[in-house]
Design a protein around this motif. Sequence first.
Motif: not given
Length: 56
Positions: A42, A46, A53
Amino acid sequence: MAQVWRAACGHGSRERTIDVVDTQGGLTAAVQGLSRRLRHHEEQRAARMPLLFEYD
């Protein structure tokens, strides 16, 4: 199988059975490892797509 578990993990007081506590510890470690791996992916995602995000 109990002998393999004992050799791999260093846990287990018996050679023919695997204690429930040992299996729960193994499952907990597996979940923690998967959680760290997911968090890492993740963070990489990002970093590649920062605009997707941002919430400001």
